[in-house]
Design a protein around this motif. Structure first.
Motif, PDB file in Angstrom:
ATOM      1  N   GLY A  23      -6.568 -11.696   8.528  1.00  0.00           N
ATOM      2  CA  GLY A  23      -5.918 -10.339   8.729  1.00  0.00           C
ATOM      3  C   GLY A  23      -5.831  -9.642   7.401  1.00  0.00           C
ATOM      4  N   SER A  24      -6.959 -10.099   6.568  1.00  0.00           N
ATOM      5  CA  SER A  24      -6.915  -9.173   5.377  1.00  0.00           C
ATOM      6  C   SER A  24      -8.347  -9.564   4.536  1.00  0.00           C
ATOM      7  CB  SER A  24      -5.598  -9.583   4.289  1.00  0.00           C
ATOM      8  OG  SER A  24      -5.859  -9.136   3.069  1.00  0.00           O
ATOM      9  N   PHE A  25      -9.061  -8.522   4.111  1.00  0.00           N
ATOM     10  CA  PHE A  25     -10.129  -8.764   3.295  1.00  0.00           C
ATOM     11  C   PHE A  25      -9.632  -9.650   2.048  1.00  0.00           C
ATOM     12  CE2 PHE A  25     -12.618  -4.991   5.141  1.00  0.00           C
ATOM     13  CZ  PHE A  25     -13.014  -5.675   6.247  1.00  0.00           C
ATOM     14  N   SER A  40     -15.703  -6.762   2.090  1.00  0.00           N
ATOM     15  CA  SER A  40     -15.762  -5.626   2.899  1.00  0.00           C
ATOM     16  C   SER A  40     -17.269  -5.186   2.964  1.00  0.00           C
ATOM     17  CB  SER A  40     -15.211  -4.466   1.703  1.00  0.00           C
ATOM     18  OG  SER A  40     -15.368  -3.130   2.394  1.00  0.00           O
ATOM     19  N   ARG A  41     -18.259  -5.527   1.762  1.00  0.00           N
ATOM     20  CA  ARG A  41     -19.641  -5.100   2.000  1.00  0.00           C
ATOM     21  C   ARG A  41     -20.245  -6.057   3.060  1.00  0.00           C
ATOM     22  NH1 ARG A  41     -19.223  -4.695  -3.892  1.00  0.00           N
ATOM     23  NH2 ARG A  41     -20.336  -6.899  -3.859  1.00  0.00           N
ATOM     24  N   ARG A  57      -9.906  -0.235   9.887  1.00  0.00           N
ATOM     25  CA  ARG A  57      -9.242  -0.231   8.734  1.00  0.00           C
ATOM     26  C   ARG A  57      -8.158   0.662   8.130  1.00  0.00           C
ATOM     27  NH1 ARG A  57     -14.509  -1.244   9.188  1.00  0.00           N
ATOM     28  NH2 ARG A  57     -15.616  -2.957   8.071  1.00  0.00           N
ATOM     29  N   THR A  58      -7.208   0.570   7.648  1.00  0.00           N
ATOM     30  CA  THR A  58      -6.288   1.542   7.021  1.00  0.00           C
ATOM     31  C   THR A  58      -6.081   1.157   5.595  1.00  0.00           C
ATOM     32  OG1 THR A  58      -4.262   0.550   7.783  1.00  0.00           O
ATOM     33  CG2 THR A  58      -5.185   1.932   9.204  1.00  0.00           C
ATOM     34  N   ILE A  62      -5.995  -4.176   8.163  1.00  0.00           N
ATOM     35  CA  ILE A  62      -7.066  -4.305   9.038  1.00  0.00           C
ATOM     36  C   ILE A  62      -6.738  -4.953  10.310  1.00  0.00           C
ATOM     37  CG2 ILE A  62      -8.811  -4.551   7.321  1.00  0.00           C
ATOM     38  CD1 ILE A  62      -9.187  -7.410   7.704  1.00  0.00           C
ATOM     39  N   ARG A  63      -7.406  -4.411  11.550  1.00  0.00           N
ATOM     40  CA  ARG A  63      -7.275  -5.320  12.751  1.00  0.00           C
ATOM     41  C   ARG A  63      -8.611  -4.989  13.577  1.00  0.00           C
ATOM     42  NH1 ARG A  63      -6.577  -1.446  17.000  1.00  0.00           N
ATOM     43  NH2 ARG A  63      -5.849   0.559  16.319  1.00  0.00           N
TER      44      ARG A  63
END
Length: 303
Positions: A23-25, A40-41, A57-58, A62-63
Motif C-alpha cells: 500500500g505504499s511506493f 513510481s517510474r 494516488r494522493t 495510494i490505492r
C-alpha cells in the motif's frame, strides 16, 4: 511461443505487486532495495504499456483502481506459480511452516476440525495452529485469520469459497421429555411443544427450523422458553437434559442417537441440510501452510 515480456517488464510487475501488497511506493522501495521514485517510474511505465491507471494516488496514500485490483490478483497468482515451479524442479520445496490462524463455528470446530488437527500436525509438524471458535463472521480485511469456515459464502469477490459439506439437520429430544410431552408427528405439532431456540449472532433473530414438506424445503419459526446464543451446542445440552426439542446437525448428536440419550423425531420431514464453506482471501499470497491445510480439510470433510 512468441516472447511477451522482457526482464525489465517482469521486474516492473514484481514491483507493482509489492507496492499493491504494502500500500505504499516508499514501503515497496525499502523492501526491494530501490528508491521511491524508481518504484513510481516503474508503475508509470507499466500503466503506459497497459493503457490504464493501476493506482489512484494522493499525497498521503495510494490505492488500487478496479483495473489495478484485477491486474494485481492475476499477476500475484502468476508470480507465485513461477516461484512454485522453480522450487519443484530444483528440489527446494520447503516444508510448510509457521502459524496458521483459523476461525471456526462452534459445532464444526468441536465435531469436525478439532478432532482431526492432531493428524494434520503429525503430517506437518512445523505448522502451528491457532483456532478461534465463534459463530460470528470474521472480516479478513481487519482480522488476521488465514481462513475460516462458515455456513455460507458472503458476497465478497475477494474470497475463495470451497464447499466442505451439506450437513443434515435433525430434530431431537430426550426420552424423558417425549414421555412427558408426547412425540410430534408433523411440523405443525411443534406449536404445542417446547422448542429450544438459537439466536443468529449476525442478526440476533431466531434461527428457523428447516423441513422437507411435499418435496420442498420449508422454513418454520418455532417458539420456546429456552434460548441460546453464540454457542450453538448449548441447545443440544439442554435437549439432553430434557428441556425440549432442538434442531441441530446430525453429526452433533450421532453418538446420543446411538446410545439413546436423544431420540430423533419428525423423520418423515427430515433430509434438509445446511452448508459449511471454507473461506480464505484470494487477494493475498496463499502460503504453503494454508494450501496444505485447505487440501487436508477438503479431503477429510467433503463427502
Amino acid at each position: 511461443m512468441t516472447r511477451q515480456f522482457d526482464d525489465l517488464q517482469l521486474g516492473s510487475i514484481e514491483l507493482f505487486c509489492l507496492a499493491a501488497e504494502l500500500g505504499s511506493f516508499t514501503a515497496a522501495a525499502v523492501a526491494a532495495g530501490v528508491t521511491p521514485p524508481a518504484v513510481s517510474r516503474t508503475v508509470f511505465r507499466l500503466e503506459e504499456r497497459l493503457g490504464v491507471r493501476l493506482f489512484v494516488r494522493t499525497t498521503r496514500q495510494i490505492r488500487l483502481t478496479e483495473e489495478g485490483r484485477i491486474y494485481f490478483e492475476q499477476s500475484r497468482r502468476a508470480l507465485a506459480q513461477l516461484v512454485e515451479a522453480e522450487r519443484q524442479i530444483s528440489g527446494q520445496r520447503a516444508a510448510p511452516s509457521g502459524l496458521l490462524r483459523i476461525s471456526l463455528p462452534t459445532p464444526y470446530a468441536h465435531y469436525r476440525v478439532l478432532p482431526i488437527l492432531p493428524a494434520f500436525r503429525a503430517q506437518y509438524p512445523d505448522v502451528e495452529v491457532d483456532v478461534h471458535i465463534s459463530n460470528r463472521n470474521v472480516d479478513f480485511a481487519d482480522d488476521t485469520y488465514d481462513l475460516s469456515v462458515r455456513g455460507r459464502a458472503p458476497d465478497d469477490s475477494n474470497l475463495i469459497a470451497r464447499k466442505l459439506e451439506d450437513a443434515e439437520m435433525v430434530v431431537v429430544a430426550a426420552p424423558d421429555y417425549l414421555r412427558r410431552a408426547g412425540t410430534p408427528r408433523t411440523p405443525e405439532d411443534l406449536q404445542q411443544h417446547e422448542c429450544i431456540q438459537f439466536d443468529v449472532p449476525s442478526s440476533g433473530r431466531k434461527l428457523p427450523w428447516v423441513f422437507q414438506v411435499n418435496g420442498e424445503e420449508t422454513d418454520l419459526l418455532t417458539s420456546g422458553t429456552y434460548g441460546t446464543s453464540e454457542d450453538a451446542l448449548g441447545g443440544a445440552t439442554l435437549a439432553r437434559a430434557g428441556a425440549g426439542l432442538f434442531q441441530t446437525y446430525r453429526f452433533v448428536v450421532e453418538q446420543d442417537l446411538r446410545d439413546g440419550t436423544l431420540v430423533e423425531v419428525l423423520q418423515d420431514y427430515g433430509g434438509s441440510t445446511r452448508p459449511f464453506v471454507l473461506l480464505y482471501p484470494s487477494a493475498r499470497h496463499v502460503t504453503r501452510r494454508v494450501r496444505v491445510f485447505v487440501d487436508f480439510l477438503v479431503e477429510k470433510c467433503s463427502p
